[in-house]
Scaffold this motif. Structure first.
Motif, short mmCIF file in Angstrom:
data_model
loop_
_atom_site.label_atom_id
_atom_site.label_comp_id
_atom_site.label_asym_id
_atom_site.label_seq_id
_atom_site.Cartn_x
_atom_site.Cartn_y
_atom_site.Cartn_z
N LEU A 1 142.90 -89.40 -8.86
CA LEU A 1 142.43 -89.52 -10.27
C LEU A 1 141.11 -88.70 -10.19
O LEU A 1 140.33 -88.70 -9.55
CB LEU A 1 142.22 -90.79 -10.80
N LEU A 2 141.19 -87.74 -11.31
CA LEU A 2 139.83 -86.85 -11.60
C LEU A 2 139.45 -87.14 -12.89
O LEU A 2 140.26 -87.34 -13.82
CB LEU A 2 140.15 -85.43 -11.47
N ILE A 3 138.02 -87.56 -12.83
CA ILE A 3 137.27 -87.98 -14.39
C ILE A 3 136.26 -86.75 -14.59
O ILE A 3 135.53 -86.79 -13.54
CB ILE A 3 136.84 -89.32 -14.25
N ALA A 4 136.52 -86.02 -15.48
CA ALA A 4 135.60 -84.90 -15.99
C ALA A 4 134.77 -85.33 -17.45
O ALA A 4 135.67 -85.61 -18.12
CB ALA A 4 136.38 -83.74 -15.71
N GLU A 5 133.75 -84.96 -17.13
CA GLU A 5 132.91 -85.00 -18.59
C GLU A 5 132.78 -83.41 -18.99
O GLU A 5 132.71 -82.60 -18.34
CB GLU A 5 131.36 -85.24 -18.33
N THR A 6 133.24 -83.42 -20.25
CA THR A 6 133.48 -82.13 -21.09
C THR A 6 132.39 -81.72 -22.03
O THR A 6 131.40 -82.78 -22.25
CB THR A 6 134.71 -82.08 -21.67
N THR B 1 145.58 -88.27 -18.53
CA THR B 1 146.02 -89.70 -18.82
C THR B 1 145.15 -90.27 -19.71
O THR B 1 145.60 -91.47 -20.17
CB THR B 1 145.87 -90.57 -17.55
N ALA B 2 143.89 -89.74 -20.09
CA ALA B 2 143.08 -90.43 -20.84
C ALA B 2 141.91 -89.71 -21.38
O ALA B 2 141.77 -88.50 -20.77
CB ALA B 2 142.48 -91.78 -20.15
N GLN B 3 141.57 -89.90 -22.65
CA GLN B 3 140.53 -89.11 -23.19
C GLN B 3 139.67 -90.06 -23.92
O GLN B 3 140.11 -91.04 -24.49
CB GLN B 3 140.75 -88.05 -24.41
N TRP B 4 138.35 -90.05 -23.80
CA TRP B 4 137.64 -90.94 -24.67
C TRP B 4 136.01 -90.44 -24.75
O TRP B 4 135.61 -89.43 -24.36
CB TRP B 4 137.34 -92.32 -23.82
N ARG C 1 128.78 -87.97 -25.58
CA ARG C 1 129.51 -87.40 -24.59
C ARG C 1 131.00 -87.71 -24.58
O ARG C 1 131.65 -88.58 -25.23
CB ARG C 1 128.86 -88.34 -23.20
N THR C 2 131.71 -86.77 -24.17
CA THR C 2 133.19 -86.86 -24.23
C THR C 2 133.70 -86.71 -22.44
O THR C 2 133.18 -86.06 -21.59
CB THR C 2 133.72 -85.67 -24.67
N PHE C 3 134.91 -87.35 -22.47
CA PHE C 3 135.31 -87.56 -21.06
C PHE C 3 136.96 -87.17 -20.91
O PHE C 3 137.43 -87.60 -22.10
CB PHE C 3 135.10 -88.89 -20.32
N VAL C 4 137.31 -86.70 -19.81
CA VAL C 4 138.86 -86.70 -19.77
C VAL C 4 139.29 -87.03 -18.19
O VAL C 4 138.49 -86.84 -17.31
CB VAL C 4 139.34 -85.05 -19.81
N ALA C 5 140.47 -87.94 -18.24
CA ALA C 5 140.90 -88.44 -17.03
C ALA C 5 142.10 -87.69 -16.76
O ALA C 5 143.22 -87.40 -17.60
CB ALA C 5 141.01 -89.73 -17.03
N LEU C 6 142.23 -87.09 -15.43
CA LEU C 6 143.36 -86.33 -15.22
C LEU C 6 144.03 -86.89 -13.78
O LEU C 6 143.33 -87.58 -13.08
CB LEU C 6 143.08 -84.86 -14.97
#
Length: 228
Positions: free
Chosen positions: A160-165, A212-215, A220-225
């Motif tokens: 899993l990668l969690i990135a802040e965009t 797999t997810a966006q919130w 702040r905004t985040f994406v899980a890949l």
């Protein structure tokens, strides 16, 4: 934004290491506050939230940590608030950063950290459960696709990668930037990127990551890949 590195598997460019290891970044971390900025060649300034980085994990951070799986690699860990919070929750976590001051702060908080670029040889390669790119660190090296490919090597299959965009969705830029403080004394230039969620998802598709997810929070905004 807490660490930077060039694309590929080469050692971090000396100018990048100097930028994050010397004044004014190190001074800001020691003081626990800014003002501190990334300065583009045209004079545009991006404020860096040093106070938040040096504080404890906030509600948005805790939501990120709640989603972490297995051992966690915090890429560009800065002063270590996430590594420390993960350790307090029983996660095995390692921070990496090219800033001597950042690594020292992380260790001082009781976290584990190494003075490394993400493109350097790293322990646990191919076995990390989660990688974090928080506080804008998707910009490391100025090439998000190269960074995504490198993280695919570091994570375990299905990791899993969690990135802040960037909170502005249309942002998709590459630039040479310098770290500067209120006195306007910039350091050495280095490549950086800023991408909103749509741009990150485009890069993900071309580098074999599955969203797999966006919130988001109000700021702040985040994406899980996940690795395909």
């Amino acid at each position: 934004m807490r660490a930077a590195a060039g694309p590929g598997h080469q050692r971090t460019a000396p100018a990048v290491e100097r930028a994050w290891s010397a004044d004014p970044y190190a001074d800001a971390l020691h003081a626990g506050r800014g003002p501190l900025f990334l300065r583009r060649a045209d004079g545009w300034l991006l404020p860096l939230d040093v106070e938040r980085w040096c504080a404890g994990a906030d509600a948005a951070d805790l939501e990120v940590l709640r989603r972490c799986e297995g051992p966690v690699l915090d890429v560009g860990c800065g002063p270590g608030r996430l590594v420390a919070a993960l350790g307090a929750r029983g996660h095995r976590a390692l921070g990496i950063d090219v800033s001597v001051a950042a690594v020292a702060h992380t260790v001082g908080r009781g976290g584990q950290a190494l003075l490394r670029s993400v493109f350097d040889p790293l322990p646990g390669t191919g076995r990390w459960g989660t990688a974090l790119l928080i506080d804008g660190n998707i910009g490391i090296g100025g090439d998000p696709a190269a960074l995504l490919r490198r993280l695919a090597q570091l994570l375990a299959p299905g990791g899993l990668l969690i990135a802040e965009t960037a909170p502005h969705p249309d942002v998709d830029e590459r630039a040479l930037v310098q770290i500067t403080d209120a006195n306007g004394t910039p350091g050495a230039p280095f490549p950086w990127a800023r991408v909103g969620t749509p741009a990150l998802l485009r890069h993900a598709r071309t580098t074999h990551w599955r969203p797999t997810a966006q919130w988001s929070t109000p700021e702040r905004t985040f994406v899980a890949l996940r690795r395909e």
